[in-house]
Design a protein around this motif. Structure first.
Motif, PDB file in Angstrom:
ATOM      1  N   LYS A   2       0.812  -1.218   0.000  1.00 49.74           N
ATOM      2  CA  LYS A   2       0.000   0.000   0.000  1.00 49.74           C
ATOM      3  C   LYS A   2       0.844   1.267   0.000  1.00 49.74           C
ATOM      4  O   LYS A   2       0.469   2.282  -0.600  1.00 49.74           O
ATOM      5  N   GLN A   3       2.009   1.216   0.679  1.00 44.31           N
ATOM      6  CA  GLN A   3       2.856   2.412   0.740  1.00 44.31           C
ATOM      7  C   GLN A   3       3.388   2.802  -0.638  1.00 44.31           C
ATOM      8  O   GLN A   3       3.729   3.974  -0.874  1.00 44.31           O
ATOM      9  N   TYR A   4       3.445   1.848  -1.554  1.00 41.47           N
ATOM     10  CA  TYR A   4       3.953   2.124  -2.898  1.00 41.47           C
ATOM     11  C   TYR A   4       2.845   2.498  -3.875  1.00 41.47           C
ATOM     12  O   TYR A   4       3.087   2.586  -5.090  1.00 41.47           O
ATOM     13  N   PHE A  10       4.751  14.782  -3.597  1.00 41.20           N
ATOM     14  CA  PHE A  10       5.852  14.531  -4.526  1.00 41.20           C
ATOM     15  C   PHE A  10       5.466  13.556  -5.632  1.00 41.20           C
ATOM     16  O   PHE A  10       5.897  13.708  -6.772  1.00 41.20           O
ATOM     17  N   PHE A  11       4.672  12.549  -5.290  1.00 40.77           N
ATOM     18  CA  PHE A  11       4.185  11.565  -6.261  1.00 40.77           C
ATOM     19  C   PHE A  11       2.672  11.771  -6.363  1.00 40.77           C
ATOM     20  O   PHE A  11       1.881  11.030  -5.802  1.00 40.77           O
ATOM     21  N   ASN A  12       2.312  12.815  -7.112  1.00 42.29           N
ATOM     22  CA  ASN A  12       0.922  13.298  -7.088  1.00 42.29           C
ATOM     23  C   ASN A  12       0.173  12.888  -8.347  1.00 42.29           C
ATOM     24  O   ASN A  12       0.390  13.449  -9.423  1.00 42.29           O
ATOM     25  N   HIS A  13      -0.735  11.910  -8.189  1.00 40.68           N
ATOM     26  CA  HIS A  13      -1.523  11.511  -9.362  1.00 40.68           C
ATOM     27  C   HIS A  13      -2.899  12.178  -9.381  1.00 40.68           C
ATOM     28  O   HIS A  13      -3.838  11.692 -10.005  1.00 40.68           O
ATOM     29  N   LYS A  14      -2.976  13.343  -8.718  1.00 40.30           N
ATOM     30  CA  LYS A  14      -4.218  14.125  -8.765  1.00 40.30           C
ATOM     31  C   LYS A  14      -4.007  15.480  -9.440  1.00 40.30           C
ATOM     32  O   LYS A  14      -4.888  16.332  -9.409  1.00 40.30           O
ATOM     33  N   ARG A  91       8.376   2.858  -6.606  1.00 42.14           N
ATOM     34  CA  ARG A  91       9.157   3.553  -5.585  1.00 42.14           C
ATOM     35  C   ARG A  91      10.398   4.171  -6.215  1.00 42.14           C
ATOM     36  O   ARG A  91      10.808   3.798  -7.315  1.00 42.14           O
ATOM     37  N   LEU A  92      10.983   5.107  -5.478  1.00 44.69           N
ATOM     38  CA  LEU A  92      12.133   5.867  -5.942  1.00 44.69           C
ATOM     39  C   LEU A  92      13.435   5.194  -5.526  1.00 44.69           C
ATOM     40  O   LEU A  92      13.584   4.767  -4.381  1.00 44.69           O
ATOM     41  N   GLY A  93      14.396   5.111  -6.452  1.00 43.70           N
ATOM     42  CA  GLY A  93      15.748   4.664  -6.132  1.00 43.70           C
ATOM     43  C   GLY A  93      16.710   5.819  -6.311  1.00 43.70           C
ATOM     44  O   GLY A  93      16.537   6.661  -7.204  1.00 43.70           O
ATOM     45  N   ALA A 180       9.726   4.735  -0.459  1.00 44.09           N
ATOM     46  CA  ALA A 180       8.296   4.848  -0.743  1.00 44.09           C
ATOM     47  C   ALA A 180       7.854   6.303  -0.780  1.00 44.09           C
ATOM     48  O   ALA A 180       6.894   6.668  -1.462  1.00 44.09           O
ATOM     49  N   VAL A 181       8.546   7.149   0.000  1.00 47.49           N
ATOM     50  CA  VAL A 181       8.257   8.587   0.032  1.00 47.49           C
ATOM     51  C   VAL A 181       9.548   9.342  -0.269  1.00 47.49           C
ATOM     52  O   VAL A 181      10.647   8.801  -0.144  1.00 47.49           O
ATOM     53  N   MET A 182       9.434  10.584  -0.654  1.00 45.68           N
ATOM     54  CA  MET A 182      10.604  11.374  -1.023  1.00 45.68           C
ATOM     55  C   MET A 182      11.477  11.636   0.209  1.00 45.68           C
ATOM     56  O   MET A 182      11.023  12.268   1.174  1.00 45.68           O
ATOM     57  N   PRO A 183      12.741  11.187   0.210  1.00 43.74           N
ATOM     58  CA  PRO A 183      13.615  11.372   1.372  1.00 43.74           C
ATOM     59  C   PRO A 183      14.303  12.735   1.340  1.00 43.74           C
ATOM     60  O   PRO A 183      15.512  12.861   1.097  1.00 43.74           O
TER      61      PRO A 183
END
Length: 206
Positions: A2-4, A10-14, A91-93, A180-183
């Motif tokens: 769910k976290q992904y 930052f990861f805005n699909h709206k 997710r971000l690498g 999963a979130v922007m660090p």
């Protein structure tokens, strides 16, 4: 997982343009959609490393959609946002790399041969995490004689190791893992270490 799939600043699909991008996503299965998203972002947003000077706002998927040009982190953010909108965990690498084809203008700005916080994306496709790098658009690659990175949704797509004439291009020096979130604090820390003269601000979006 769910976290992904979460939506955030930052990861805005709206974003108001997301639906028009989603209409361009091809395919009915997640692999085909994931590949389609990769190419949409790779070539739909021009690579511009100097946009990092815009600080924290430049990290987001919104920045890509508002500016149509961005560096590797926001382009990865857009790929993640579109993937999550299609129910594909993403997710971000982040990694440190050395780019042997950096321009004199960029060298003068960074004053360091290491490109810290180079971004890639991991999408969870049919039970496997698969890496891809959407940063360098085809037009730019053709200009500097680098073969654009292709992506099939099965094999990792990360390494621009050589130009088309055999010269070394990019080396991955250190992989910092996936998020999963922007660090933002971690990005701040590394940019202060490598580029203290730039006084970049990657604090959290309010």
């Amino acid at each position: 997982m769910k976290q992904y799939l979460q939506n955030d600043a930052f990861f805005n699909h709206k974003h108001n343009e997301i639906n028009s991008w989603l209409k361009k996503v091809k395919g009915n299965d997640e692999r085909t959609k994931a590949v389609s998203i990769y190419y949409l972002v790779r070539d739909g947003i021009k690579y511009d490393p100097f946009t990092l000077l815009d600080g924290v706002k430049s990290l987001s998927s919104d920045y890509c959609l508002n500016n149509k040009a961005a560096y590797c982190i926001p382009k990865a953010s857009l790929q993640i946002a579109l993937s999550r909108a299609c129910d594909i965990p993403a997710r971000l690498g982040l990694a440190d790399v050395r780019n042997h084809l950096s321009t004199p203008k960029l060298d003068e700005l960074l004053k360091n041969e290491v490109f810290t916080m180079h971004a890639y994306v991991e999408q969870f496709i049919e039970g496997e995490w698969v890496k891809s790098t959407p940063a360098f658009n085809k037009e730019l690659c053709d200009l500097v004689k680098i073969k654009p990175l292709d992506f099939d949704g099965v094999n990792h797509s990360l390494f621009h190791q050589f130009t088309t004439d055999g010269k070394k291009h990019m080396e991955y020096l250190k992989d910092h893992g996936q998020y999963a979130v922007m660090p933002t604090a971690f990005i701040n820390q590394n940019c202060e270490l490598y580029y203290p003269h730039l006084k970049l601000n990657f604090s959290n979006i309010e």
